[in-house]
Design an enzyme around this catalytic site. Sequence first.
Site, PDB file in Angstrom:
ATOM      1  N   GLU A 214       3.085  -7.812  -1.151  1.00  0.00           N
ATOM      2  CA  GLU A 214       4.302  -7.706  -1.948  1.00  0.00           C
ATOM      3  C   GLU A 214       5.221  -8.852  -1.582  1.00  0.00           C
ATOM      4  OE1 GLU A 214       5.260  -3.680  -0.829  1.00  0.00           O
ATOM      5  OE2 GLU A 214       6.682  -4.308   0.697  1.00  0.00           O
ATOM      6  N   HIS A 252      11.256  -1.276   0.115  1.00  0.00           N
ATOM      7  CA  HIS A 252      10.832  -1.570   1.479  1.00  0.00           C
ATOM      8  C   HIS A 252      11.823  -2.517   2.129  1.00  0.00           C
ATOM      9  CE1 HIS A 252       6.293  -0.634   0.749  1.00  0.00           C
ATOM     10  NE2 HIS A 252       6.959   0.424   1.155  1.00  0.00           N
TER      11      HIS A 252
END
Lengths: 305, 393
Positions: A214, A252
């Site tokens: 990511e 996150h």
Amino acid sequence: MSILVDGETAVLVQGITGASGRLHAKACREYGTRVVAGVTPGKGGAEVDGTPVFDTVREAVRRTGAAASLILVPAPAAAGAILEAADAGIRLIVAITEGIPVLDMARVKARLKKTKSRLIGPNGPGIITPAGAGRPGCMIGIMAGEIHKPGRIGVVSRSGTLTYEAVWQLTQKGLGQSTVVGIGGDPLKGTEFTDILALFEKDPGTDAVLLIGEIGGSDEEDAAAFFKSSMTKPLFAFVAGRTAPEGRRMGHAGAVVEGGLGSWVGKRRALEAAGVQFIESPAEIGATVAKWKFGDSILISPSAK
Amino acid sequence: MKLHEYQAKVLLAARGVPVQKGFVAARPGQVPAILKKLGPGPWVVKAQVHAGGRGRAGGIRLVESRDDALTAAKDILVKPLVTPQTGSAGLPVRSVLICKAVDIRREAYAAVLMDRRSGGPVLVVSREGGADVEARSGSSPDKFLRLPIDPLRGLTAAQAKRAAKFSGFRGSLAAPAARALSGISRAFFSLDALLVEVNPLAEVKSPGGRPAVMAVDAKIIVDDNGAFRHPDLAAEEDVGDLAPAERRAREAGVSYVRLEGDIGCLVNGAGLAMATADLLGMHGGAPANFLDVGGGARGIQVAEAFRILLEDERIRAVLVNIFGGIMKCDIIARGLLEAIKTTGLRHPLVVRLEGNRSAEGRRIIAVSGLNVVNADELADAARKAVEAAKAAR
């Protein structure tokens, strides 16, 4: 074959008497994991669903021979729990806890360098070597065990649910997994992509590796460089966050593009330049690996081959 | 959690970093009393916003007279400040910091930040500081000294001395600069910071004519995960620049980022939420938001997350994409129905439920009588959501 864990691995659960500790210890045991002990300071002598609880990791290790630990304690106490496991000689520490202060993690990393322990996570789903084909598996984490299937694809990921999605797609295409490792979504973590890629490269039970990255940081760029210099097995990669705006943390703690660094475009460029098979669509993860494995004739069910 | 300059300076001063005397005004009416306390001018009036580039945007004014100070404070407080870092709407200014102006002889740069690559804190210093240092850093990295700090020991005296010398503080200024750098590092550790930046760390002429070291501007970002150890800072946090939906989401404990499109998204897990947004884009649609309800969300949080989504005026379609791991799909389904009870459902709703208790979740939605478009995998869900949004435009 598998990496890091298999049906023999004896596991203890730190925080087993908490609601989440109890729930996941049970799920791991039901999956077939050898959960041999739980640890909660002050609760030594108790039992949780038949598993003995000890006050300290050291005592649990001495009494049960546990070699791996699953950490399900709340964030303020998690760094201490990790270090306690390392001090007691636990070789594999899997931290699920989300929200550990980054400074705690910096200190944990500095301390772990002086030990032989490997930390996986924090803020990840854990690690699983799927059970099946007459072999027991090992799940040290919080994933949905039943979507996995034993096989020869290694999976490593910074994400949780996106890993389930990817694994589910693989399983549906008839592609089992050797081991699935969630290294976690935090900026500072115990194990990097490159560490796991090195293990999969050496593992005779793994034929190819799927990496789920990511935006944020340079883990994917490091993985690309490692692939180019040190890997012979095929590597597939998907990177989430193509549409994420710069400067915003996407769920996150580690998923943020800062000063142009850590962008999707940069990661794609690095992975493609290194020869990694880059997967653009999250809906095509399973299909892309299946195409490599079975060729274009994916209409033929793999089991019929 | 971003702190304002005035908060950062108070925290740095408490750790031995010299700063100018200054006071904060939330209303122009407070300015005269502040000027009296500061003594004779000139003074500087500085907008307190969470963005850099304030100087060129008119957010920092040097003033010589009481009237000019009042005018500057009024100007700055009355309208949002637009800088290259704020976006075109700018940020509202709730307060100004008024300081005695200092005579700056030279600007250096100092920061301690959490470095992902080295896996710990790093002290970064440069002989040059000022407004463009970020832009310059890319082109001439050799102008910066980066010293990794042992997180178990903190910045050593030898490191502080070396960094002070590198950043050009010599002679009588070497020791005060090293002390300032040590203070910056102590602030980083004691506040659970991700960044403590002093730019400029300046050489100034003190009123007595002697040179001195001073933190003329300062920025601190505190790790949200460490905020529980600093309830005082959390209580003072200025969340005025968050969009209302983002503030509500924070209170509900879900992760929300406002985006520019018209498809409202609710997903579990950050990675899957990003990937879902990406897939909408690939199908020619655009997400109105990133919303990760997380793994362990309770029914009440899920319902609030849905309300935030459904009350967004911009949306034309809603996409729910859940891969149940820890999250049970039936909790999502019940939360959805609960939210719709109060908000109503004015838009097409595409739902994809997979994993833990997905059959039960689908059943709950099916018997509710809601008009739901079911999707059975990721691409199908994205395609249907994009089509629905287009048809509703």
